[in-house]
Design an enzyme around this catalytic site. Structure first.
Site, PDB file in Angstrom:
ATOM      1  N   GLU A  16       0.432   8.027  -3.217  1.00 14.23           N
ATOM      2  CA  GLU A  16       1.381   7.647  -2.164  1.00 14.23           C
ATOM      3  C   GLU A  16       2.608   8.549  -2.193  1.00 14.23           C
ATOM      4  O   GLU A  16       3.140   8.935  -1.147  1.00 14.23           O
ATOM      5  CB  GLU A  16       1.801   6.178  -2.321  1.00 14.23           C
ATOM      6  CG  GLU A  16       0.673   5.176  -2.084  1.00 14.23           C
ATOM      7  CD  GLU A  16       0.050   5.269  -0.696  1.00 14.23           C
ATOM      8  OE1 GLU A  16       0.777   5.307   0.296  1.00 14.23           O
ATOM      9  OE2 GLU A  16      -1.192   5.308  -0.618  1.00 14.23           O
ATOM     10  N   HIS A  48       0.847  -1.187   0.000  1.00 14.12           N
ATOM     11  CA  HIS A  48       0.000   0.000   0.000  1.00 14.12           C
ATOM     12  C   HIS A  48       0.887   1.243   0.000  1.00 14.12           C
ATOM     13  O   HIS A  48       0.765   2.088  -0.863  1.00 14.12           O
ATOM     14  CB  HIS A  48      -0.949  -0.027   1.202  1.00 14.12           C
ATOM     15  CG  HIS A  48      -1.961   1.077   1.189  1.00 14.12           C
ATOM     16  ND1 HIS A  48      -2.990   1.157   2.088  1.00 14.12           N
ATOM     17  CD2 HIS A  48      -2.098   2.169   0.395  1.00 14.12           C
ATOM     18  CE1 HIS A  48      -3.725   2.230   1.831  1.00 14.12           C
ATOM     19  NE2 HIS A  48      -3.202   2.866   0.819  1.00 14.12           N
ATOM     20  N   HIS A  76       2.901  10.792   1.042  1.00 13.02           N
ATOM     21  CA  HIS A  76       3.882  10.228   1.976  1.00 13.02           C
ATOM     22  C   HIS A  76       5.325  10.328   1.480  1.00 13.02           C
ATOM     23  O   HIS A  76       6.228  10.603   2.259  1.00 13.02           O
ATOM     24  CB  HIS A  76       3.554   8.759   2.243  1.00 13.02           C
ATOM     25  CG  HIS A  76       2.149   8.518   2.706  1.00 13.02           C
ATOM     26  ND1 HIS A  76       1.725   8.848   3.973  1.00 13.02           N
ATOM     27  CD2 HIS A  76       1.063   8.009   2.069  1.00 13.02           C
ATOM     28  CE1 HIS A  76       0.441   8.519   4.102  1.00 13.02           C
ATOM     29  NE2 HIS A  76       0.025   8.014   2.964  1.00 13.02           N
TER      30      HIS A  76
END
Ligand SMILES: *[C@@H]1O[C@H](CO)[C@@H](O)[C@H](O)[C@H]1NC(C)=O
Ligand SMILES: *[C@@H]1O[C@H](CO)[C@@H](O)[C@H](O)[C@H]1NC(C)=O
Length: 263
Positions: free
Chosen positions: A119, A66, A123
Site C-alpha cells: 500500500e 485496505h 499508493h
C-alpha cells in the site's frame, strides 16, 4: 499514403503534447479510503488455494482498512510515484499494534509487512505530495484516523445492516446506510459472484473533506439511483467462519496430540 502521413503527423503532434513534466502524471484529485470486509477477503483467499490461511482483525466482524488511494478522476492511480521510497517498518513501529488490529494483512502466510509495504509503495508514495501524508508514519496514522471517523461497522449498523449468513441485503439499502450517515456517495464492491460484500470505499478531497466518489468507474442504476458498484442487487454480508479445511487441520492436530498423550 497521404492519409498515412496525416495520421503520423497528428500522432506526432499528440505525442509532443503528451510530453509533460513527471509531476503531472502523478497528479490526482481525490483520496479513496477503502475498508474491506475480512470474511469475504478470507473466503476469496482460501478459494484461491485451499492451503491458504487467514489472519483476522483483533475484533471479530469488524471492517478492516485496505488502503488510501490517490486517484485522478476518470482513471486509476497514479500508482508507484516514488519507487526508491521503500517501506520501512521502523517508521510505523509506534502504531504497529493498532495497524495489526485494524489494518490487518488478512492473507495469512504472506511476508510480514507485505500489505503495508504494498500500500505504501503503490499508493502512499503518491499521497505523499500532501503535507498531511508526506511520511509513511502520517500515511498509516491517517488510515487509523479515517477508520475511527468513517467506521463502516458502525455506519452500516446504524441502518440495521449487520452481518448475517442467512439473508441477503438489498444493495440500495447498503448504499443508503452510507449516504444517510456521510451524505456522500460511496463505491461498493463485491466478490465471489459479485454477491458478497467486499469493500466500501469513500472519497475525500485534498483538504480531507468528504466528497462524492462520482468520477470513479462502474456506475449502475439500482431503483433509479446511480450507484458505483460491481455488486448484484442483493448481496451477502456474512459472518466470519473458519474455513472448513482449518477445522480438519485443528482436529488432526488434536487427534495426534491425544495419541501422543495416550502413549
Ligand atoms: C523519492 O523518495 C526518496 C526517499 O524518501 C527521496 O529522497 C526523493 O527525493 C524522492 N523523489 C521524489 C521525486 O520525490
Ligand atoms: C467501529 O465500530 C464498532 C461498532 O460500533 C466498534 O465496536 C469498533 O470498536 C469501532 N472501531 C473503531 C476502530 O473505532
Amino acid at each position: 499514403m497521404i492519409h498515412y502521413y496525416i495520421i503520423t503527423i497528428v500522432l506526432c503532434l499528440c505525442g509532443v503534447n503528451n510530453v509533460q513534466p513527471k509531476e503531472v502524471y502523478n497528479d490526482w484529485d481525490i483520496l479513496i479510503f477503502t475498508q474491506q470486509w475480512p470474511a469475504t477477503v478470507c473466503n476469496e483467499w482460501v478459494h484461491h488455494d485451499p492451503s491458504h490461511t487467514c489472519v483476522m482483525p483483533k475484533q471479530v466482524d469488524t471492517w478492516s482498512i485496505h488502503g488510501i488511494w490517490p486517484t485522478k478522476l476518470g482513471t486509476r492511480g497514479p500508482l508507484f510515484c516514488n519507487r526508491t521510497w521503500l517501506f520501512n517498518p521502523e517508521e510505523i513501529r509506534p502504531i504497529e499494534k493498532s495497524l495489526i488490529n485494524v489494518w490487518t494483512n488478512i492473507e495469512g502466510g504472506t511476508e510480514p509487512y507485505s500489505l503495508w509495504a504494498h500500500e505504501w509503495s503503490k499508493h502512499g508514495t503518491c499521497a505523499a505530495v500532501l503535507e498531511s501524508f508526506n511520511s509513511e508514519f502520517k500515511y498509516f496514522s491517517k488510515g487509523l484516523d479515517f477508520l475511527k471517523q468513517y467506521n463502516m461497522t458502525h455506519i452500516l449498523s446504524q441502518s440495521g445492516i449487520v452481518p448475517n449468513d442467512q439473508k441477503k441485503y438489498a444493495l440500495i439499502d447498503v448504499y443508503n446506510a452510507v449516504t444517510n450517515q456521510l451524505h456522500v456517495n460511496p463505491s461498493i464492491q463485491c466478490r465471489e459472484g459479485m454477491t458478497y460484500l467486499d469493500e466500501v470505499r469513500i472519497c475525500v478531497d485534498k483538504n480531507l473533506q468528504l466528497v462524492n466518489c462520482d468520477g470513479i468507474s462502474n456506475h449502475k442504476i439500482v431503483d433509479g439511483v446511480s450507484i458505483i458498484t460491481n455488486c448484484h442487487d442483493y448481496i451477502y454480508y456474512p459472518h466470519f467462519k473458519i474455513p472448513p479445511k482449518r477445522i480438519y487441520i485443528q482436529l488432526y492436530k488434536l487427534v495426534s496430540w491425544l495419541q501422543w498423550f495416550s502413549l
